[in-house]
Design a protein around this motif. Structure first.
Motif, PDB file in Angstrom:
ATOM      1  N   ALA A 254      -4.639   2.243  -7.227  1.00  0.00           N
ATOM      2  CA  ALA A 254      -5.848   1.528  -6.790  1.00  0.00           C
ATOM      3  C   ALA A 254      -5.610   0.023  -6.715  1.00  0.00           C
ATOM      4  CB  ALA A 254      -7.007   1.833  -7.748  1.00  0.00           C
ATOM      5  N   LEU A 255      -4.931  -0.522  -7.714  1.00  0.00           N
ATOM      6  CA  LEU A 255      -4.652  -1.966  -7.721  1.00  0.00           C
ATOM      7  C   LEU A 255      -3.737  -2.352  -6.562  1.00  0.00           C
ATOM      8  CD1 LEU A 255      -4.156  -2.516 -11.568  1.00  0.00           C
ATOM      9  CD2 LEU A 255      -6.087  -3.298 -10.169  1.00  0.00           C
TER      10      LEU A 255
ATOM     11  N   GLY B  67       1.614   1.533  -3.749  1.00  0.00           N
ATOM     12  CA  GLY B  67       0.380   2.294  -3.919  1.00  0.00           C
ATOM     13  C   GLY B  67       0.544   3.787  -3.683  1.00  0.00           C
TER      14      GLY B  67
ATOM     15  N   SER C 107       0.804  -1.223   0.000  1.00  0.00           N
ATOM     16  CA  SER C 107       0.000   0.000   0.000  1.00  0.00           C
ATOM     17  C   SER C 107       0.836   1.272   0.000  1.00  0.00           C
ATOM     18  CB  SER C 107      -0.931   0.020   1.218  1.00  0.00           C
ATOM     19  OG  SER C 107      -1.837  -1.043   1.176  1.00  0.00           O
TER      20      SER C 107
ATOM     21  N   TYR D 147     -10.079   1.539  -5.810  1.00  0.00           N
ATOM     22  CA  TYR D 147      -9.563   0.302  -5.206  1.00  0.00           C
ATOM     23  C   TYR D 147     -10.600  -0.365  -4.311  1.00  0.00           C
ATOM     24  CZ  TYR D 147      -8.858   1.721  -0.290  1.00  0.00           C
ATOM     25  OH  TYR D 147      -9.046   2.076   1.016  1.00  0.00           O
TER      26      TYR D 147
ATOM     27  N   THR E  81     -11.624  -4.139  -4.825  1.00  0.00           N
ATOM     28  CA  THR E  81     -11.344  -5.142  -3.798  1.00  0.00           C
ATOM     29  C   THR E  81     -12.544  -6.060  -3.597  1.00  0.00           C
ATOM     30  OG1 THR E  81      -9.864  -3.615  -2.650  1.00  0.00           O
ATOM     31  CG2 THR E  81     -10.679  -5.487  -1.385  1.00  0.00           C
TER      32      THR E  81
ATOM     33  N   SER F 230      -7.904   6.780  -7.677  1.00  0.00           N
ATOM     34  CA  SER F 230      -7.215   5.848  -6.787  1.00  0.00           C
ATOM     35  C   SER F 230      -8.193   5.118  -5.865  1.00  0.00           C
ATOM     36  CB  SER F 230      -6.169   6.595  -5.943  1.00  0.00           C
ATOM     37  OG  SER F 230      -5.193   7.201  -6.761  1.00  0.00           O
ATOM     38  N   TYR F 231      -9.282   5.786  -5.506  1.00  0.00           N
ATOM     39  CA  TYR F 231     -10.253   5.179  -4.600  1.00  0.00           C
ATOM     40  C   TYR F 231     -11.161   4.152  -5.266  1.00  0.00           C
ATOM     41  CZ  TYR F 231      -9.373   7.070  -0.023  1.00  0.00           C
ATOM     42  OH  TYR F 231      -8.812   7.309   1.215  1.00  0.00           O
TER      43      TYR F 231
ATOM     44  N   TRP G 270      -3.340  -0.697  -3.696  1.00  0.00           N
ATOM     45  CA  TRP G 270      -4.090  -0.545  -2.449  1.00  0.00           C
ATOM     46  C   TRP G 270      -5.067  -1.688  -2.234  1.00  0.00           C
ATOM     47  CZ3 TRP G 270      -5.561   5.369  -2.849  1.00  0.00           C
ATOM     48  CH2 TRP G 270      -4.435   6.130  -2.498  1.00  0.00           C
ATOM     49  N   ALA G 271      -5.701  -2.137  -3.328  1.00  0.00           N
ATOM     50  CA  ALA G 271      -6.642  -3.249  -3.221  1.00  0.00           C
ATOM     51  C   ALA G 271      -5.947  -4.491  -2.677  1.00  0.00           C
ATOM     52  CB  ALA G 271      -7.265  -3.543  -4.585  1.00  0.00           C
TER      53      ALA G 271
END
Length: 278
Positions: free
Chosen positions: A150-151, A74, A70, A97, A101, A94-95, A153-154
């Protein structure tokens, strides 16, 4: 109920404000240096509280893994995205993610519901509107960097929940994440030839240490605390309002010009976040 929601809403406000303020430092420093400085200052402040509250091996491993995914990958991509396209595009893209998820979880055995399907479909017009608001190749590049964040962070945010289940307290989760990420970023910056010592001297008396501690310390601790208080689903929904807060805050602070198209794109993504957890 409103009082119980305050930690998650406070997290969203802190993260929105921090995203805007980091932009000031990236005007004169490489984003990877700024990312390392975030980890460095947050680690210094969180070290003593984490030792006092205690660490456990199992939880620390998962928390450190969350930091690598992250924060190193991220957050670095997110800072690059802010640098290229501004927070009004970087934050909502970015959100994505969060719905991603939820969608990925379907492939791991969780049931597919109509709201999850609609949430994932809503991401398409949301991102499209943000891409249409981009007036240059630089902003479009920032949009794709945001999708990369995003990826990452997911993949990494779920590790916070695993560390919490393993019994690691919120402050220690925050510390192990930033400490692990800081070590990796230090090595990366060293091999890039970046002047870390000079960057520390130039920012130690600035407001960057305060931003870093609020963002990576208090923000993450409140996020973990909120999960225990109201559950992961509602916590993610409430913190998922951050892109809208960031856009409005950035406009109010005079950092970016308000755009109806950008706002609609962010609003659609926030709606997708809420639907993903219905």
């Amino acid at each position: 109920m409103i009082i119980e929601d305050l930690p998650a809403l406070s997290t969203a406000i802190i993260w929105a404000w921090a995203s805007i303020m980091y932009g000031d430092f990236m005007k004169r420093m490489h984003p990877l240096i700024v990312n390392f400085l975030r980890m460095f200052y947050a680690s210094l402040i969180l070290l003593i509280p984490a030792i006092i509250l205690g660490l456990n091996y199992g939880g620390a491993v998962y928390s450190s893994l969350s930091g690598l995914l992250s924060l190193v990958i991220g957050d670095s991509l997110y800072l690059f995205s802010i640098n290229y396209s501004g927070v009004s595009i970087a934050a909502p893209v970015s959100y994505t993610y969060i719905p991603l998820t939820v969608l990925f979880a379907v492939f791991l055995g969780e049931p597919l519901t109509i709201t999850k399907l609609l949430a994932s479909i809503l991401l398409i017009p949301g991102v499209y509107l943000l891409s249409r608001s981009g007036n240059s190749r630089r902003e479009i590049k920032g949009l794709f960097l945001g999708l990369g964040a995003a990826l990452a962070w997911a993949a990494g945010q779920s590790m916070i929940k695993v560390a919490d289940i393993a019994g690691l307290n919120p402050i220690s989760i925050a510390f192990t994440r930033v400490a692990a990420a800081g070590i990796v970023l230090l090595v990366i910056n060293y091999f890039m030839g970046n002047n870390i010592a000079g960057a520390i001297r130039g920012t130690v008396r600035s407001y960057l240490p305060i931003i870093a501690v609020l963002d990576l310390g208090l923000g993450v601790a409140l996020f973990a605390f909120s999960m225990d208080l109201i559950g992961l689903g509602l916590t993610v929904i409430l913190t998922g309002t951050m892109p809208l807060i960031a856009q409005l805050m950035s406009s109010a602070m005079g950092r970016e010009k308000f755009s109806v198209v950008k706002f609609l794109g962010a609003l659609i993504i926030v709606v997708a976040i809420i639907m993903a957890f219905l």
